[in-house]
Structures are given as structure tokens and as C-alpha cells.
Design a protein around this motif. Structure first.
Motif, PDB file in Angstrom:
ATOM      1  N   PRO A 263      38.801 -32.047  49.394  1.00  0.00           N
ATOM      2  CA  PRO A 263      40.024 -32.837  49.567  1.00  0.00           C
ATOM      3  C   PRO A 263      39.749 -34.192  50.219  1.00  0.00           C
ATOM      4  N   GLU A 264      40.733 -35.067  50.159  1.00  0.00           N
ATOM      5  CA  GLU A 264      40.535 -36.476  50.491  1.00  0.00           C
ATOM      6  C   GLU A 264      39.950 -36.698  51.883  1.00  0.00           C
ATOM      7  N   ALA A 265      40.484 -36.027  52.894  1.00  0.00           N
ATOM      8  CA  ALA A 265      39.994 -36.244  54.254  1.00  0.00           C
ATOM      9  C   ALA A 265      38.533 -35.815  54.379  1.00  0.00           C
ATOM     10  N   GLU A 266      38.187 -34.654  53.822  1.00  0.00           N
ATOM     11  CA  GLU A 266      36.812 -34.178  53.873  1.00  0.00           C
ATOM     12  C   GLU A 266      35.901 -35.083  53.049  1.00  0.00           C
ATOM     13  N   ALA A 267      36.414 -35.559  51.913  1.00  0.00           N
ATOM     14  CA  ALA A 267      35.622 -36.448  51.063  1.00  0.00           C
ATOM     15  C   ALA A 267      35.308 -37.753  51.783  1.00  0.00           C
ATOM     16  N   GLY A 268      36.307 -38.304  52.485  1.00  0.00           N
ATOM     17  CA  GLY A 268      36.074 -39.538  53.231  1.00  0.00           C
ATOM     18  C   GLY A 268      35.037 -39.363  54.319  1.00  0.00           C
ATOM     19  N   ALA A 269      35.115 -38.217  55.008  1.00  0.00           N
ATOM     20  CA  ALA A 269      34.139 -37.955  56.072  1.00  0.00           C
ATOM     21  C   ALA A 269      32.739 -37.777  55.499  1.00  0.00           C
ATOM     22  N   PHE A 270      32.644 -37.122  54.346  1.00  0.00           N
ATOM     23  CA  PHE A 270      31.323 -36.903  53.739  1.00  0.00           C
ATOM     24  C   PHE A 270      30.724 -38.225  53.254  1.00  0.00           C
ATOM     25  N   ARG A 271      31.562 -39.081  52.666  1.00  0.00           N
ATOM     26  CA  ARG A 271      31.051 -40.381  52.234  1.00  0.00           C
ATOM     27  C   ARG A 271      30.547 -41.182  53.435  1.00  0.00           C
ATOM     28  N   ALA A 272      31.308 -41.184  54.526  1.00  0.00           N
ATOM     29  CA  ALA A 272      30.879 -41.903  55.730  1.00  0.00           C
ATOM     30  C   ALA A 272      29.556 -41.347  56.252  1.00  0.00           C
ATOM     31  N   GLU A 273      29.407 -40.022  56.170  1.00  0.00           N
ATOM     32  CA  GLU A 273      28.164 -39.391  56.619  1.00  0.00           C
ATOM     33  C   GLU A 273      26.970 -39.855  55.776  1.00  0.00           C
ATOM     34  N   LEU A 274      27.153 -39.889  54.449  1.00  0.00           N
ATOM     35  CA  LEU A 274      26.060 -40.315  53.578  1.00  0.00           C
ATOM     36  C   LEU A 274      25.740 -41.796  53.764  1.00  0.00           C
ATOM     37  N   GLU A 275      26.760 -42.621  53.932  1.00  0.00           N
ATOM     38  CA  GLU A 275      26.516 -44.042  54.150  1.00  0.00           C
ATOM     39  C   GLU A 275      25.767 -44.266  55.462  1.00  0.00           C
ATOM     40  N   ALA A 276      26.128 -43.496  56.501  1.00  0.00           N
ATOM     41  CA  ALA A 276      25.424 -43.600  57.774  1.00  0.00           C
ATOM     42  C   ALA A 276      23.977 -43.135  57.632  1.00  0.00           C
ATOM     43  N   LEU A 277      23.773 -42.070  56.846  1.00  0.00           N
ATOM     44  CA  LEU A 277      22.412 -41.585  56.620  1.00  0.00           C
ATOM     45  C   LEU A 277      21.575 -42.634  55.894  1.00  0.00           C
ATOM     46  N   ALA A 278      22.140 -43.249  54.863  1.00  0.00           N
ATOM     47  CA  ALA A 278      21.419 -44.299  54.137  1.00  0.00           C
ATOM     48  C   ALA A 278      21.070 -45.453  55.063  1.00  0.00           C
ATOM     49  N   GLU A 279      22.009 -45.809  55.942  1.00  0.00           N
ATOM     50  CA  GLU A 279      21.752 -46.886  56.903  1.00  0.00           C
ATOM     51  C   GLU A 279      20.624 -46.494  57.844  1.00  0.00           C
ATOM     52  N   GLY A 280      20.676 -45.272  58.347  1.00  0.00           N
ATOM     53  CA  GLY A 280      19.644 -44.818  59.268  1.00  0.00           C
ATOM     54  C   GLY A 280      18.268 -44.725  58.633  1.00  0.00           C
ATOM     55  N   LEU A 281      18.227 -44.441  57.336  1.00  0.00           N
ATOM     56  CA  LEU A 281      16.952 -44.352  56.624  1.00  0.00           C
ATOM     57  C   LEU A 281      16.441 -45.718  56.171  1.00  0.00           C
ATOM     58  N   GLY A 282      17.272 -46.730  56.349  1.00  0.00           N
ATOM     59  CA  GLY A 282      16.867 -48.074  55.950  1.00  0.00           C
ATOM     60  C   GLY A 282      16.978 -48.339  54.460  1.00  0.00           C
TER      61      GLY A 282
END
Length: 416
Positions: A263-282
Motif C-alpha cells: 500500500p501507498e504508505a509502505e511503498a513510500g517508505a520502501f522507496r525512501a529506504e532504497l534511495e537512502a541505500l543508493a546514496e549510502g553506497l555512492g
């Protein structure tokens, strides 16, 4: 409308022909068969099963099958799903179909077992067909032990996942051999296997703006709904490993996050998590999350890629419409495989990632593909040949043949 009234047929029909025409369908007549298609409530852009139903209904029109959509719209509560189930049954009675076809996946009904009560509510003159899109891992209620389910399933009294749907169906349709084996083990029955078809046609053309306008490096592509079980976390880690020696490598994550399963709220949180992971990995500058795209844009994005990758944590089989779409586009693709894959039409048509949830394994498989142009050409050709055997016209023809076999002489008498 009461349960007893439904069983007795106490439903105000009106004009059944008009009911079908009111849905924008062609007039019923000649050798057409009328099928009431019962399915979950999610729109096609949020649910793979709903997308399948939409495409199937369109394709069936080309083989003389008139279809009516009968969604089961629950509100999340037990009372809401019960009301939705009764309402769907009432609509079927009103439509007077030749066949009732239920499209089943537990996620489509938000894991409510109440749609499994449909069979005794439906008109007895119309054969029931159930297609299983997910099977072999769920039960309702979950706390009942296997030892209780087994005799009920063997006697075709009740099915742990679908309630009365599988036991009461004149035919059970599955999309892959794994589900067919599971149904056979539980019920000793023989389901009909109708493989999936690609869910995006090849539109050709250049990549859309922002998805790869500069062909200065290699491009990887993931396609499908983005969900934790799709292995994207490990794919981002693999991209970070590959970028050490391939600084211009890019990854397109093609697909929406919000879905029936997320659902939308969980999807938004998961996208933010992946974007943060990509940022952390450079690798944030190397990764594009496209979100949901129209079919033509998906096709163009796949043509922009050099290699596809589906690192699902549970493995990938030919029941994946996303995989079939990638193969239909001639995209050499690396996949993880299930624990017991068995013989597969995919043998020789995909590159195998030797371990799941393993960034190093993903990176190794992708590097072999990127380094070997001959292997990519070989897989692209084999993938196209596999996908050629999976067409919506073929899916529709198989369904028409099934409906004909079930309706038989009764159909002829009704439409004489």
C-alpha cells in the motif's frame, strides 16, 4: 440479499442481454460464450493479477467470448468482504453467464478467505472455473495444521487457500508447472496449465527522455512492481561493486512501488529506504527509479538497456510476466532461481544468478553478461523464441477451448 435467496435464484435479473451491452460489450449472439469474470478490486496499474484480467478479457473478445467484469470490492473488514462476496454473487445471477471464471490470488482479496465462499452462492447451471495466480504458501486460517487440511483437500471438501473454489470448480487453471504439481498433490486433480504472456508489447523506439539519453555507458534494467521480495537491495549493492570497474554503468528500476501487495504508505517508505541505500553506497547518480510508466515508455526503456536483471529473493520462473516481457524485447536477462526449479523452458534462455540475497552473486552474473557480447546475443535470440510461445492470442484460444469443453451441448440448447 440473503444467502438462501441467492441459492434459490431470487435475484431481479432485468434483461440479461442489456446487462452485457451496458458494459460496453458486443451484443450476445451467434456462437459467443458469455463469461462472468470475478476478480479483485485493484486497478491494473497496481496489481499484476488485475492487469492479467484486463488483458485476458480484451483477448477473449477476439475469439468470440463476451466477458463481464465482476470485482469483489471489500473494505478490509470481515463484514465488508462478506458483503462484497454476496454482492458479486448477486451480480453473477443477474448476468446469467454461460461460465463463471474466478481469478484467484490471496493478495487480490487482501488475504480474506471470504471470497472462497462464492461457489454455493453462484448459479448452479454455469460451470465454475478458477485460475490460481498464487498457490502453495498460504492458508486461511493460518493456524490450522497441515494434518487437518490434507483429508479435506483429498476429499475435495475444502482447500486451505481458496475455500470452496478449487474443490467446486469444474476446471482449475494454473499458469505454471509448480502450481500444477501443488494442486495435484493436494487434490489428486489435474489442473489445466495456460502459461502467461508478456504484459508489455514491444513498442520499439528510443529511450524516453531522462531514462538513458546518453549512451556513454552500459545500462542494466529491472522491470516490475518494486517490492522487498524483488531483491532490489541486493541489486543496488551489486551495482556498487560493478561500478568500481565500470564507472559509467547505470541501473533503471522500471516500475511502480505502490501496489496491492504494498500500500501507498509502505511503498513510500520502501522507496525512501532504497534511495537512502543508493546514496549510502555512492550510486545514487547511477540509479533511476522511474515509477509506474505507460506501456510504450516501458518498452522504450527496455530497449535502452544492455542487460536485464530480476534478482527475486524467492527465485524467478516462467510465470513472471515481467521476465516474459524482457525476453520478448530481446533483452538478455539474469535471474535467480527457486530452490527446486526442475526442468524449465527457460533453460538456455536466461543467465542464472547462482545465489539469492547475494550481491556478489548478482554482480558476478551481470559482469559475465556485460563482458560477453556473444553470450548476450545468444540469450537474446533464445529469449525471443521462448516468448514467442507466450502470446495473448494463444492464452485466449486456450480459454475458449476450455469454455467450449465445459459448456458443450447445454450451450447449444441455450442459444439455439
Amino acid at each position: 440479499m440473503s444467502y438462501s435467496a441467492l441459492r434459490a435464484g431470487g435475484v431481479p435479473y432485468g434483461s440479461p442481454g442489456a446487462a452485457w451491452r451496458d458494459r460496453g460489450l458486443c451484443a450476445v449472439g451467434g456462437d459467443q460464450i458469455r463469461v462472468a469474470m470475478i476478480h479483485g478490486p485493484a486497478p491494473a496499474d497496481l496489481d499484476g493479477v488485475s492487469d492479467y484480467v484486463e488483458r485476458l478479457m480484451h483477448a477473449l473478445g477476439d475469439v468470440g467470448v463476451a466477458t463481464a467484469s465482476v470485482p469483489v470490492r471489500g473494505d478490509g473488514s470481515t463484514a465488508g468482504w462478506l458483503t462484497a462476496t454476496l454482492r458479486a454473487a448477486r451480480e453473477v445471477w443477474r448476468l446469467r453467464p454461460d461460465v463463471v471464471h474466478v481469478q484467484f490470488a490471496p493478495s487480490a482479496y487482501r488475504f480474506s478467505g471470504l471470497p472462497g465462499l462464492l461457489p454455493p452462492l453462484l448459479p448452479p447451471y454455469a460451470p465454475l472455473v478458477t485460475t490460481l495466480h498464487e498457490y502453495g504458501w498460504w492458508a486461511a486460517p493460518t493456524w490450522v495444521p497441515d494434518a487437518v487440511w490434507r483429508p479435506l483437500e483429498r476429499a475435495r471438501l475444502w482447500d486451505r487457500e481458496t475455500g470452496r473454489l478449487v474443490p467446486a470448480s469444474r476446471a482449475v487453471v494454473v499458469t505454471n508447472g509448480g502450481h500444477a504439481r501443488q494442486v495435484g498433490l493436494r487434490t489428486r486433480g489435474r489442473p489445466i496449465e495456460v502459461p502467461l504472456a508478456p504484459n508489455v508489447a514491444d513498442h520499439g523506439g528510443p529511450a524516453p527522455d531522462g531514462l538513458g539519453p546518453e549512451r556513454t555507458g552500459e545500462v542494466l534494467a529491472f522491470f516490475g512492481f518494486v517490492h522487498p521480495v524483488k531483491g532490489i537491495r541486493y541489486l543496488l549493492e551489486a551495482v556498487a561493486r560493478l561500478r568500481a570497474g565500470r564507472p559509467s554503468l547505470r541501473l533503471l528500476v522500471i516500475g511502480g512501488f505502490t501496489s496491492q501487495a504494498l500500500p501507498e504508505a509502505e511503498a513510500g517508505a520502501f522507496r525512501a529506504e532504497l534511495e537512502a541505500l543508493a546514496e549510502g553506497l555512492g550510486v545514487a547518480d547511477a540509479v533511476t527509479f522511474t515509477g509506474h510508466l505507460p506501456a510504450a515508455a516501458v518498452s522504450e526503456a527496455l530497449h535502452a538497456a544492455d542487460v536485464g536483471v530480476l534478482p527475486f529473493t524467492g527465485g524467478v520462473t516462467a510465470k513472471s510476466g515481467a521476465l516474459l516481457t524482457m525476453l520478448a524485447h530481446g533483452l538478455p536477462t539474469a535471474i535467480t532461481v527457486p530452490d527446486e526449479p526442475g526442468p524449465s523452458a527457460l533453460d538456455g534462455a536466461v543467465a542464472v544468478i547462482p545465489a539469492r540475497r547475494d550481491a556478489a552473486a548478482i554482480a558476478g552474473a551481470l559482469e559475465r553478461l556485460l563482458d560477453d557480447a556473444a553470450l548476450r546475443r545468444r540469450l537474446a535470440g533464445a529469449g525471443r523464441r521462448v516468448s514467442a510461445g507466450h502470446s495473448w492470442s494463444g492464452v485466449a484460444a486456450a480459454h475458449r477451448e476450455l469454455y467450449d469443453s465445459l459448456v458443450g451441448s447445454a450451450y447449444g440448447r441455450r442459444h439455439a
